[in-house]
Design a protein around this motif. Structure first.
Motif, PDB file in Angstrom:
ATOM      1  N   ASN A 158      -4.918  -3.380  -5.442  1.00  0.00           N
ATOM      2  CA  ASN A 158      -6.153  -3.748  -4.973  1.00  0.00           C
ATOM      3  C   ASN A 158      -6.308  -3.524  -3.954  1.00  0.00           C
ATOM      4  O   ASN A 158      -7.779  -3.345  -3.060  1.00  0.00           O
ATOM      5  CB  ASN A 158      -7.193  -4.802  -6.360  1.00  0.00           C
ATOM      6  CG  ASN A 158      -6.383  -5.268  -7.424  1.00  0.00           C
ATOM      7  OD1 ASN A 158      -6.828  -3.513  -7.516  1.00  0.00           O
ATOM      8  ND2 ASN A 158      -6.857  -6.072  -7.811  1.00  0.00           N
ATOM      9  N   ILE A 159      -5.424  -3.688  -3.201  1.00  0.00           N
ATOM     10  CA  ILE A 159      -5.852  -4.295  -1.439  1.00  0.00           C
ATOM     11  C   ILE A 159      -5.608  -3.506  -1.060  1.00  0.00           C
ATOM     12  O   ILE A 159      -6.621  -2.877   0.176  1.00  0.00           O
ATOM     13  CB  ILE A 159      -4.165  -4.933  -1.199  1.00  0.00           C
ATOM     14  CG1 ILE A 159      -4.177  -6.418  -1.501  1.00  0.00           C
ATOM     15  CG2 ILE A 159      -3.672  -5.377   0.384  1.00  0.00           C
ATOM     16  CD1 ILE A 159      -3.262  -7.574  -0.892  1.00  0.00           C
ATOM     17  N   ASP A 160      -4.681  -2.312  -1.322  1.00  0.00           N
ATOM     18  CA  ASP A 160      -4.923  -0.950  -1.138  1.00  0.00           C
ATOM     19  C   ASP A 160      -5.532  -0.058  -1.429  1.00  0.00           C
ATOM     20  O   ASP A 160      -6.547   0.244  -0.261  1.00  0.00           O
ATOM     21  CB  ASP A 160      -3.360   0.247  -1.400  1.00  0.00           C
ATOM     22  CG  ASP A 160      -2.471  -0.126  -1.438  1.00  0.00           C
ATOM     23  OD1 ASP A 160      -2.080  -1.044   0.080  1.00  0.00           O
ATOM     24  OD2 ASP A 160      -1.160  -0.160  -2.615  1.00  0.00           O
ATOM     25  N   GLU A 161      -6.518  -0.389  -1.998  1.00  0.00           N
ATOM     26  CA  GLU A 161      -7.877   0.328  -2.252  1.00  0.00           C
ATOM     27  C   GLU A 161      -9.060  -0.180  -1.778  1.00  0.00           C
ATOM     28  O   GLU A 161      -9.760   0.483  -0.208  1.00  0.00           O
ATOM     29  CB  GLU A 161      -8.552  -0.050  -3.597  1.00  0.00           C
ATOM     30  CG  GLU A 161      -7.806   1.204  -4.718  1.00  0.00           C
ATOM     31  CD  GLU A 161      -7.876   0.705  -6.170  1.00  0.00           C
ATOM     32  OE1 GLU A 161      -8.545   0.352  -6.656  1.00  0.00           O
ATOM     33  OE2 GLU A 161      -7.136   1.723  -6.958  1.00  0.00           O
ATOM     34  N   ALA A 162      -9.113  -1.363  -1.598  1.00  0.00           N
ATOM     35  CA  ALA A 162     -10.068  -1.958  -0.079  1.00  0.00           C
ATOM     36  C   ALA A 162      -9.906  -2.266   1.236  1.00  0.00           C
ATOM     37  O   ALA A 162     -10.710  -1.982   2.027  1.00  0.00           O
ATOM     38  CB  ALA A 162     -10.127  -3.765  -0.728  1.00  0.00           C
ATOM     39  N   GLU A 163      -8.442  -2.102   1.653  1.00  0.00           N
ATOM     40  CA  GLU A 163      -8.131  -2.169   2.934  1.00  0.00           C
ATOM     41  C   GLU A 163      -8.224  -0.311   3.148  1.00  0.00           C
ATOM     42  O   GLU A 163      -7.320  -0.578   5.165  1.00  0.00           O
ATOM     43  CB  GLU A 163      -7.079  -2.814   3.365  1.00  0.00           C
ATOM     44  CG  GLU A 163      -6.899  -4.706   2.534  1.00  0.00           C
ATOM     45  CD  GLU A 163      -8.037  -4.797   3.613  1.00  0.00           C
ATOM     46  OE1 GLU A 163      -8.632  -4.649   4.618  1.00  0.00           O
ATOM     47  OE2 GLU A 163      -8.839  -6.082   2.781  1.00  0.00           O
ATOM     48  N   GLU A 164      -7.982   0.001   3.056  1.00  0.00           N
ATOM     49  CA  GLU A 164      -8.174   2.026   3.604  1.00  0.00           C
ATOM     50  C   GLU A 164      -8.645   1.759   4.461  1.00  0.00           C
ATOM     51  O   GLU A 164     -10.152   1.792   4.372  1.00  0.00           O
ATOM     52  CB  GLU A 164      -8.081   2.681   2.251  1.00  0.00           C
ATOM     53  CG  GLU A 164      -6.340   2.615   1.521  1.00  0.00           C
ATOM     54  CD  GLU A 164      -5.519   2.840   2.127  1.00  0.00           C
ATOM     55  OE1 GLU A 164      -5.536   3.877   3.410  1.00  0.00           O
ATOM     56  OE2 GLU A 164      -4.222   2.524   2.393  1.00  0.00           O
TER      57      GLU A 164
END
Length: 193
Positions: free
Chosen positions: A187-193
């Protein structure tokens, strides 16, 4: 001629045990950003900071309380949460153009496998270039919470309810912590890209 005392009162933050000025001056001498890791009993704070003569400039910051926004249901001060906080901070720093830093652990002791090095591992895994030695990093099983899941599996239901009441209130079975850790990281990867 009167002689005065030679005693010098240390700076306030040194007296309070908050700042080691000798170590800080060594870190500030480098022309690099600092990955600052600060731990309390309840939370972890990870920041990427640049030095400026008029005062430090915070470029990116993450607090373990913010992990709930990404679906994390575990404790906010365990090794998994500290890793994810370092990971989140590094993602934010990379988005602002910071690609390297040096580790600043403040007054914490540099103990192999400790939480401060979990934050370092999170920042490195996110893509931040930080010099370190492999020997100081915690085991992968500690980072993703497998040790907590294994411990919870050895307990009966009453002991789980007593020891993991906060996890259960948030809807997380302790045995599912590694799965929740991986989902949060995704979720962090998806949100912070």
């Amino acid at each position: 001629m009167a002689q005065g005392s030679n005693y010098k009162v240390p700076f306030r933050r040194r007296r309070e045990g908050k700042t080691d000025y000798a170590a800080r001056m060594k870190l500030v001498d480098y022309d690099k950003s600092r990955l600052v890791v600060r731990l309390s009993n309840a939370h972890a704070t990870v920041q990427v900071i640049d030095y400026a003569p008029e005062g430090d400039i915070t470029l990116a910051s993450a607090v373990s309380k913010q992990l709930a926004n990404y679906g994390y249901l575990g404790g906010a001060s365990n090794t998994s949460a500290v890793y994810l906080t370092g990971y989140l901070c590094a993602k934010r720093a990379l988005a602002k153009g910071v690609d390297s830093a040096i580790l600043d652990i403040g007054l914490k002791s540099a103990i192999r496998g400790s939480k401060v090095f979990a934050a370092l591992k999170g920042a490195v895994d996110a893509g931040l270039d930080i010099p370190y030695g492999e020997a100081v990093l915690p085991d992968e099983s500690r980072i993703n919470g497998e040790h907590i899941a294994n411990y919870a599996e050895s307990l009966d239901d009453d002991e789980i309810a007593k020891l993991f009441s906060k996890y259960l209130e948030r809807g997380l079975q302790p045995a599912d912590l590694p799965k929740n850790f991986e989902e949060t990281k995704k979720n962090i990867d998806e949100a912070e890209e």
